[in-house]
Design a protein around this motif. Structure first.
Motif, mmCIF file in Angstrom:
data_model
loop_
_atom_site.group_PDB
_atom_site.id
_atom_site.type_symbol
_atom_site.label_atom_id
_atom_site.label_comp_id
_atom_site.label_asym_id
_atom_site.label_seq_id
_atom_site.Cartn_x
_atom_site.Cartn_y
_atom_site.Cartn_z
ATOM 1 N N UNK A 170 -2.300 -0.225 -9.847
ATOM 2 C CA UNK A 170 -1.174 -1.175 -9.861
ATOM 3 C C UNK A 170 -1.667 -2.565 -9.462
ATOM 4 N N UNK A 171 -2.467 -2.631 -8.405
ATOM 5 C CA UNK A 171 -2.982 -3.938 -7.959
ATOM 6 C C UNK A 171 -3.842 -4.588 -9.037
ATOM 7 N N UNK A 172 -4.674 -3.782 -9.688
ATOM 8 C CA UNK A 172 -5.512 -4.307 -10.766
ATOM 9 C C UNK A 172 -4.654 -4.835 -11.913
ATOM 10 N N UNK A 173 -3.557 -4.134 -12.213
ATOM 11 C CA UNK A 173 -2.635 -4.556 -13.257
ATOM 12 C C UNK A 173 -1.981 -5.894 -12.947
ATOM 13 N N UNK A 174 -1.842 -6.191 -11.652
ATOM 14 C CA UNK A 174 -1.248 -7.467 -11.232
ATOM 15 C C UNK A 174 -2.330 -8.510 -10.955
ATOM 16 N N UNK A 175 -3.588 -8.174 -11.221
ATOM 17 C CA UNK A 175 -4.714 -9.087 -10.951
ATOM 18 C C UNK A 175 -4.881 -9.409 -9.473
ATOM 19 N N UNK A 176 -4.464 -8.508 -8.621
ATOM 20 C CA UNK A 176 -4.561 -8.767 -7.179
ATOM 21 C C UNK A 176 -5.843 -8.141 -6.628
ATOM 22 N N UNK A 177 -6.962 -8.751 -6.970
ATOM 23 C CA UNK A 177 -8.267 -8.298 -6.498
ATOM 24 C C UNK A 177 -8.684 -9.104 -5.275
#
Ligand SMILES: [Zn+2]
Length: 218
Positions: free
Chosen positions: A169-176
């Motif tokens: 989910x975080x990767x999908x939101x670009x929250x790296x």
């Protein structure tokens, strides 16, 4: 005797100590998915081996030798995660489960080769600090995304590596890690953040496991 079980206990005690300060047997048992009675038995053994200290009602804490072993296992784990992600292209939500196995069997020679091949890295793919060979570790970020004030900007420092669904989910939101975010608002069950011109709603149970370094107000 340093079995895989011993290493898993020490590593988990280290992690809970970092998150909560104090390590209760019940929390430890839950995290390791064992019965409280077997956790209690193992803690007794670890205390006899002088790897943990345990006072009734005070919880468990690592001794200096226990901490050393925990950091060595964590070093293996995080180096392997980075190696799998960077050198083999394994997605960041899959490296943890692999590293859980490798961390116990990695030789000192291979550890050094991986470290060198990666250019002596200091952070794993989830932003967690990699302990050095002599057992020191950088201070991890303590503030959580969920605790930012509306309007406050921060850089994502570290995300918990334990939940593959959450990482997807975080990767999908670009929250790296290293991504800049601004908290727009908090509401019941979620926070709204802005990053790279987009606004996303991040569920509370995820925002609680994203650690950030707040930026000074401009
Ligand atoms: Zn991991």
């Amino acid at each position: 005797m340093q079995t895989q079980a011993v290493e898993d206990y020490l590593k988990t005690i280290y992690e809970i100590q970092r998150e909560h300060g104090k390590v209760a047997t019940t929390v430890l048992a839950e995290r390791l998915d064992v019965a409280p009675a077997s956790a209690t038995g193992m803690i007794k053994k670890l205390a006899e081996m002088n790897l943990v200290a345990h006072e009734p009602y005070q919880g468990v804490r690592l001794t200096e030798s226990g901490r050393k072993i925990a950091l060595e296992v964590i070093r293996h784990h995080r180096l392997v995660e980075l190696y799998l992600a960077e050198s083999l292209g394994v997605p960041w939500d899959q490296v943890h489960d692999e590293a859980e196995k490798w961390e116990h069997i990695l030789s000192e020679d291979l550890e050094e080769r991986i470290d060198k091949a990666l250019g002596y890295p200091t952070l794993d793919p989830h932003g967690a600090p990699i302990p050095s060979r002599d057992g020191t570790i950088a201070l991890a970020a303590q503030d959580r995304l969920i605790d930012l004030r509306p309007g406050q900007a921060a850089v994502i420092a570290e995300v918990s590596d334990h939940d593959a669904d959450m990482l997807r989910i975080l990767g999908g939101l670009d929250l790296y890690p290293a991504t800049e975010v601004i908290l727009i608002s908090s509401q019941i069950g979620s926070v709204t953040v802005r990053t790279g011109g987009n606004e996303y709603q991040v569920p509370e149970e995820i925002a609680a496991y994203v650690f950030v370094r707040p930026m000074e107000p401009a």
